[in-house]
Design a protein around this motif. Structure first.
Motif, PDB file in Angstrom:
ATOM      1  N   THR A   1       1.044  -1.020   0.040  1.00 47.25           N
ATOM      2  CA  THR A   1       0.126   0.112   0.390  1.00 47.25           C
ATOM      3  C   THR A   1       1.035   1.113   0.023  1.00 47.25           C
ATOM      4  O   THR A   1       0.285   2.218  -0.532  1.00 47.25           O
ATOM      5  CB  THR A   1      -0.814  -0.167   1.397  1.00 47.25           C
ATOM      6  N   ALA A   2       2.000   1.421   0.944  1.00 51.32           N
ATOM      7  CA  ALA A   2       2.748   2.098   0.442  1.00 51.32           C
ATOM      8  C   ALA A   2       3.297   2.993  -0.626  1.00 51.32           C
ATOM      9  O   ALA A   2       3.105   3.996  -1.186  1.00 51.32           O
ATOM     10  CB  ALA A   2       3.663   1.782   1.419  1.00 51.32           C
ATOM     11  N   GLY A   3       4.152   1.456  -1.322  1.00 49.04           N
ATOM     12  CA  GLY A   3       4.897   1.693  -2.860  1.00 49.04           C
ATOM     13  C   GLY A   3       3.330   2.849  -3.778  1.00 49.04           C
ATOM     14  O   GLY A   3       3.504   3.458  -4.584  1.00 49.04           O
ATOM     15  N   TYR A   4       2.423   1.039  -3.363  1.00 45.33           N
ATOM     16  CA  TYR A   4       1.260   2.064  -4.339  1.00 45.33           C
ATOM     17  C   TYR A   4       0.863   3.404  -4.013  1.00 45.33           C
ATOM     18  O   TYR A   4      -0.120   4.131  -5.097  1.00 45.33           O
ATOM     19  CB  TYR A   4      -0.071   1.063  -4.173  1.00 45.33           C
ATOM     20  N   THR A   5       1.026   3.804  -2.533  1.00 45.47           N
ATOM     21  CA  THR A   5       0.398   5.456  -2.969  1.00 45.47           C
ATOM     22  C   THR A   5       1.307   6.674  -2.566  1.00 45.47           C
ATOM     23  O   THR A   5       0.793   7.257  -3.197  1.00 45.47           O
ATOM     24  CB  THR A   5      -0.016   5.269  -1.414  1.00 45.47           C
ATOM     25  N   ALA A   6       2.697   6.194  -3.356  1.00 42.43           N
ATOM     26  CA  ALA A   6       4.403   7.348  -4.069  1.00 42.43           C
ATOM     27  C   ALA A   6       3.159   7.436  -4.600  1.00 42.43           C
ATOM     28  O   ALA A   6       3.058   8.298  -5.223  1.00 42.43           O
ATOM     29  CB  ALA A   6       4.799   6.491  -3.705  1.00 42.43           C
ATOM     30  N   MET A   7       3.033   6.375  -6.200  1.00 42.07           N
ATOM     31  CA  MET A   7       2.659   6.412  -6.741  1.00 42.07           C
ATOM     32  C   MET A   7       1.400   6.991  -7.493  1.00 42.07           C
ATOM     33  O   MET A   7       0.965   7.970  -7.923  1.00 42.07           O
ATOM     34  CB  MET A   7       2.562   4.701  -7.880  1.00 42.07           C
ATOM     35  N   LEU A   8       0.146   6.623  -6.416  1.00 41.90           N
ATOM     36  CA  LEU A   8      -1.030   7.896  -6.597  1.00 41.90           C
ATOM     37  C   LEU A   8      -0.387   9.283  -6.272  1.00 41.90           C
ATOM     38  O   LEU A   8      -1.343  10.234  -7.175  1.00 41.90           O
ATOM     39  CB  LEU A   8      -1.736   7.203  -5.551  1.00 41.90           C
TER      40      LEU A   8
ATOM     41  N   SER B   1      12.076   7.643  -4.880  1.00 44.26           N
ATOM     42  CA  SER B   1      12.764   6.445  -6.274  1.00 44.26           C
ATOM     43  C   SER B   1      12.225   6.781  -7.563  1.00 44.26           C
ATOM     44  O   SER B   1      12.970   7.486  -8.639  1.00 44.26           O
ATOM     45  CB  SER B   1      12.520   5.148  -6.320  1.00 44.26           C
ATOM     46  N   LEU B   2      10.640   6.464  -7.621  1.00 42.36           N
ATOM     47  CA  LEU B   2      10.069   7.203  -8.233  1.00 42.36           C
ATOM     48  C   LEU B   2      10.118   8.633  -9.190  1.00 42.36           C
ATOM     49  O   LEU B   2      10.311   8.560 -10.383  1.00 42.36           O
ATOM     50  CB  LEU B   2       8.856   6.721  -7.889  1.00 42.36           C
ATOM     51  N   LEU B   3      10.400   9.733  -8.476  1.00 38.13           N
ATOM     52  CA  LEU B   3      10.414  10.837  -8.790  1.00 38.13           C
ATOM     53  C   LEU B   3      12.130  11.447  -9.924  1.00 38.13           C
ATOM     54  O   LEU B   3      12.184  11.522 -10.602  1.00 38.13           O
ATOM     55  CB  LEU B   3      10.441  11.889  -7.876  1.00 38.13           C
ATOM     56  N   SER B   4      12.615  10.575  -8.725  1.00 40.08           N
ATOM     57  CA  SER B   4      14.564  10.991  -9.587  1.00 40.08           C
ATOM     58  C   SER B   4      14.249  10.044 -10.797  1.00 40.08           C
ATOM     59  O   SER B   4      14.906  10.474 -12.055  1.00 40.08           O
ATOM     60  CB  SER B   4      15.176  10.324  -8.696  1.00 40.08           C
ATOM     61  N   ASP B   5      13.698   8.799 -10.779  1.00 40.47           N
ATOM     62  CA  ASP B   5      14.143   8.348 -11.905  1.00 40.47           C
ATOM     63  C   ASP B   5      12.793   9.018 -13.199  1.00 40.47           C
ATOM     64  O   ASP B   5      13.005   8.888 -14.377  1.00 40.47           O
ATOM     65  CB  ASP B   5      13.347   6.674 -11.715  1.00 40.47           C
TER      66      ASP B   5
ATOM     67  N   LEU C   1      20.156   7.388   1.520  1.00 42.89           N
ATOM     68  CA  LEU C   1      18.505   7.585   0.186  1.00 42.89           C
ATOM     69  C   LEU C   1      19.268   8.532  -0.968  1.00 42.89           C
ATOM     70  O   LEU C   1      18.275   8.324  -1.944  1.00 42.89           O
ATOM     71  CB  LEU C   1      17.878   9.210   1.353  1.00 42.89           C
ATOM     72  N   MET C   2      20.313   9.067  -0.809  1.00 40.31           N
ATOM     73  CA  MET C   2      20.781   8.845  -2.472  1.00 40.31           C
ATOM     74  C   MET C   2      20.428   8.161  -3.749  1.00 40.31           C
ATOM     75  O   MET C   2      21.153   8.048  -4.103  1.00 40.31           O
ATOM     76  CB  MET C   2      22.461   9.594  -1.959  1.00 40.31           C
ATOM     77  N   SER C   3      21.536   6.574  -3.280  1.00 40.42           N
ATOM     78  CA  SER C   3      21.101   5.779  -3.476  1.00 40.42           C
ATOM     79  C   SER C   3      19.911   5.336  -4.115  1.00 40.42           C
ATOM     80  O   SER C   3      19.369   4.667  -5.215  1.00 40.42           O
ATOM     81  CB  SER C   3      21.723   4.354  -2.858  1.00 40.42           C
ATOM     82  N   LEU C   4      18.790   5.765  -3.628  1.00 43.74           N
ATOM     83  CA  LEU C   4      17.156   5.841  -4.035  1.00 43.74           C
ATOM     84  C   LEU C   4      17.334   6.803  -5.467  1.00 43.74           C
ATOM     85  O   LEU C   4      16.500   6.678  -5.671  1.00 43.74           O
ATOM     86  CB  LEU C   4      16.026   5.964  -3.307  1.00 43.74           C
ATOM     87  N   GLY C   5      17.976   7.839  -5.399  1.00 44.77           N
ATOM     88  CA  GLY C   5      18.230   8.836  -6.852  1.00 44.77           C
ATOM     89  C   GLY C   5      17.813  10.608  -5.892  1.00 44.77           C
ATOM     90  O   GLY C   5      17.192  11.156  -6.635  1.00 44.77           O
TER      91      GLY C   5
ATOM     92  N   GLN D   1       6.359  -1.447 -14.576  1.00 47.20           N
ATOM     93  CA  GLN D   1       6.825  -0.677 -15.600  1.00 47.20           C
ATOM     94  C   GLN D   1       8.073  -0.194 -15.342  1.00 47.20           C
ATOM     95  O   GLN D   1       9.175   0.364 -15.563  1.00 47.20           O
ATOM     96  CB  GLN D   1       5.673  -0.215 -16.334  1.00 47.20           C
ATOM     97  N   GLU D   2       7.928   0.420 -14.144  1.00 44.97           N
ATOM     98  CA  GLU D   2       8.855   1.916 -14.072  1.00 44.97           C
ATOM     99  C   GLU D   2       9.444   2.462 -12.461  1.00 44.97           C
ATOM    100  O   GLU D   2      10.358   2.433 -12.200  1.00 44.97           O
ATOM    101  CB  GLU D   2       7.987   3.606 -13.683  1.00 44.97           C
ATOM    102  N   LEU D   3       9.079   0.992 -11.349  1.00 43.01           N
ATOM    103  CA  LEU D   3       9.644   1.639 -10.497  1.00 43.01           C
ATOM    104  C   LEU D   3      10.764   0.361 -10.778  1.00 43.01           C
ATOM    105  O   LEU D   3      10.687  -1.139 -11.247  1.00 43.01           O
ATOM    106  CB  LEU D   3       8.955   0.661  -9.290  1.00 43.01           C
ATOM    107  N   ASP D   4      12.179   0.878 -10.294  1.00 45.81           N
ATOM    108  CA  ASP D   4      13.725   0.016 -10.565  1.00 45.81           C
ATOM    109  C   ASP D   4      13.712  -1.048  -9.105  1.00 45.81           C
ATOM    110  O   ASP D   4      13.814  -0.542  -7.820  1.00 45.81           O
ATOM    111  CB  ASP D   4      14.893   1.281  -9.807  1.00 45.81           C
ATOM    112  N   ARG D   5      14.117  -2.494  -9.933  1.00 47.13           N
ATOM    113  CA  ARG D   5      13.619  -3.290  -8.971  1.00 47.13           C
ATOM    114  C   ARG D   5      14.790  -3.214  -8.260  1.00 47.13           C
ATOM    115  O   ARG D   5      15.345  -3.742  -7.147  1.00 47.13           O
ATOM    116  CB  ARG D   5      13.895  -4.654  -9.933  1.00 47.13           C
ATOM    117  N   GLU D   6      16.136  -2.478  -8.300  1.00 50.14           N
ATOM    118  CA  GLU D   6      17.331  -2.786  -7.138  1.00 50.14           C
ATOM    119  C   GLU D   6      17.237  -2.463  -6.604  1.00 50.14           C
ATOM    120  O   GLU D   6      17.289  -2.168  -5.452  1.00 50.14           O
ATOM    121  CB  GLU D   6      18.911  -2.801  -8.656  1.00 50.14           C
ATOM    122  N   LYS D   7      16.818  -0.917  -7.454  1.00 47.47           N
ATOM    123  CA  LYS D   7      16.050   0.266  -5.233  1.00 47.47           C
ATOM    124  C   LYS D   7      15.113  -0.607  -4.867  1.00 47.47           C
ATOM    125  O   LYS D   7      15.103  -0.614  -3.824  1.00 47.47           O
ATOM    126  CB  LYS D   7      15.771   1.760  -6.374  1.00 47.47           C
TER     127      LYS D   7
END
Ligand code: NDP
Length: 324
Positions: A126-133, A165-169, A187-191, A285-291
């Motif tokens: 729910t957290a990541g899905y909310t970040a995408m919303l 991660s999403l915003l940086s990418d 946090l830097m490693s996430l972007g 599609q968009e969320l970096d799997r390594e991150k």
């Protein structure tokens, strides 16, 4: 079946890992064998009873799950289909995801997008899905990275980590606000491009501050949200989804009426199905799997209750997957 059961005791709610009779599952046209769930902030509130999240007792905790359809009377789902569910009162009014089986309305389910495993779906949760919303709301409003940086508050938490991660990418320069500056490298490693100590946003907000960002994903609320608004550049927008710092909003109307700043409310629980499908498919599609892997740890069912306490204490970094 094994489940995290939340009951009403004399001194408040009590959560325990125990046996729950399968026959007591609620009405629903699809039964799902749950393989993974997760611990979100709201799960912390439900398990500790710190907020009246649970409105039916006994409750099985867990506001989301991923799993495989076992039986279905719904035209869109058949046995063997991988699915994900979050919100719709799961773990609040309807028995939740911390159990081997869940019986739910098929209309609540989203088919797991291709390329996303159930474990990855719950790493997002729910957290990541909310970040995408939040990201989708900012985009719908029309605010773009050429207008200035994006602020993420509560950045080291679940929503925050995925939002960074999403915003940086997507090309944003990201300012990550955190109370855990020791997590700067993470946090830097996430972007993230810049780390801001949360204390900079936790004092009383000026009606209008210096214009510092064009967009915000706010998970904290209260003075943090008021400060985020007061420092938003002309025509920018703030997506507000959380209350980790408080549910008040001690601010001024000045950002709205002098800088045309927009406050965008984000609700994940009753978001319409089309928007859910869009969010999950974009995450796939968009969320970096390594991150995603770097922000996630996996726990067993017997760790849910202590981790639920930790998340309210702000001690959980990123995301937690539960193997059911
Ligand atoms: P987390 O606990 O993972 O993240 C919250 C973060 O907020 C913490 O990691 C911490 O970040 C920061 N924080 C915690 N306490 C305080 C405080 N007192 N003051 C300032 N900052 C604080 O939770 P989630 O990511 O799961 O959820 C974040 C928020 O979003 C919650 O309030 C949750 O209820 C809400 N939410 C709302 C949804 C909706 O539908 N609207 C859906 C999902 C979540 P750091 O250490 O970096 O400072």
């Amino acid at each position: 079946m094994r489940a995290i059961i939340i009951e009403k005791g004399e001194g408040g709610t009590v959560a325990r890992l125990g046996d729950f009779p399968e026959d007591d599952l609620m009405e629903g046209d699809v039964t799902v064998r749950v393989t993974h769930s997760t611990v979100n902030y709201k799960d912390g509130l439900a398990i500790t009873g710190k907020a009246p999240v649970v409105r039916h007792f006994p409750m099985i905790g867990g506001i989301d799950f991923a799993g495989v359809v076992e039986t279905s009377h719904h035209p869109d789902f058949k046995p063997g289909d991988p699915v994900v569910l979050n919100g719709w009162g799961l773990g609040e009014t309807h028995l939740g995801g911390y159990a081997e089986l869940a019986r739910v309305k098929g209309d609540w389910l989203v088919a797991l997008p291709q390329g996303l495993s159930p474990a990855q779906a719950m790493a997002i949760g729910t957290a990541g899905y909310t970040a995408m919303l939040c990201v989708m709301a900012l985009e719908r409003y029309g605010v773009t990275p050429d207008r200035g940086p994006a602020l993420v508050t509560g950045a080291a938490g679940g929503v925050g980590s995925v939002a960074v991660s999403l915003l940086s990418d997507r090309g944003w320069r990201v300012i990550a606000s955190t109370g855990r500056v020791e997590e700067a490298d993470y946090l830097m490693s996430l972007g993230a491009n810049e780390i801001m100590d949360r204390s900079e946003l936790s004092g009383p907000a000026k009606p209008l501050g210096k214009e510092r960002w064009a967009a915000t994903v706010d998970t904290v609320g209260s003075t943090t949200l008021a400060n985020a608004l007061s420092m938003t550049a002309y025509g920018g927008a703030v997506a507000a989804c959380g209350l980790a710092g408080g549910m008040d909003l001690p601010g001024s109307v000045m950002p709205f009426i002098l800088r045309a700043v927009a406050l965008l409310g984000i609700d994940s629980v009753y978001a319409p199905k089309a928007r859910r499908i869009e969010a999950w498919s974009r995450l796939a599609q968009e969320l970096d799997r390594e991150k995603l892997a770097s922000m996630t740890r996996t726990i067993a069912c017997d760790e849910i209750i202590p981790v639920a306490r930790d998340i309210l204490a702000g001690k959980v970094r990123g995301r937690v997957v539960v193997e059911i």
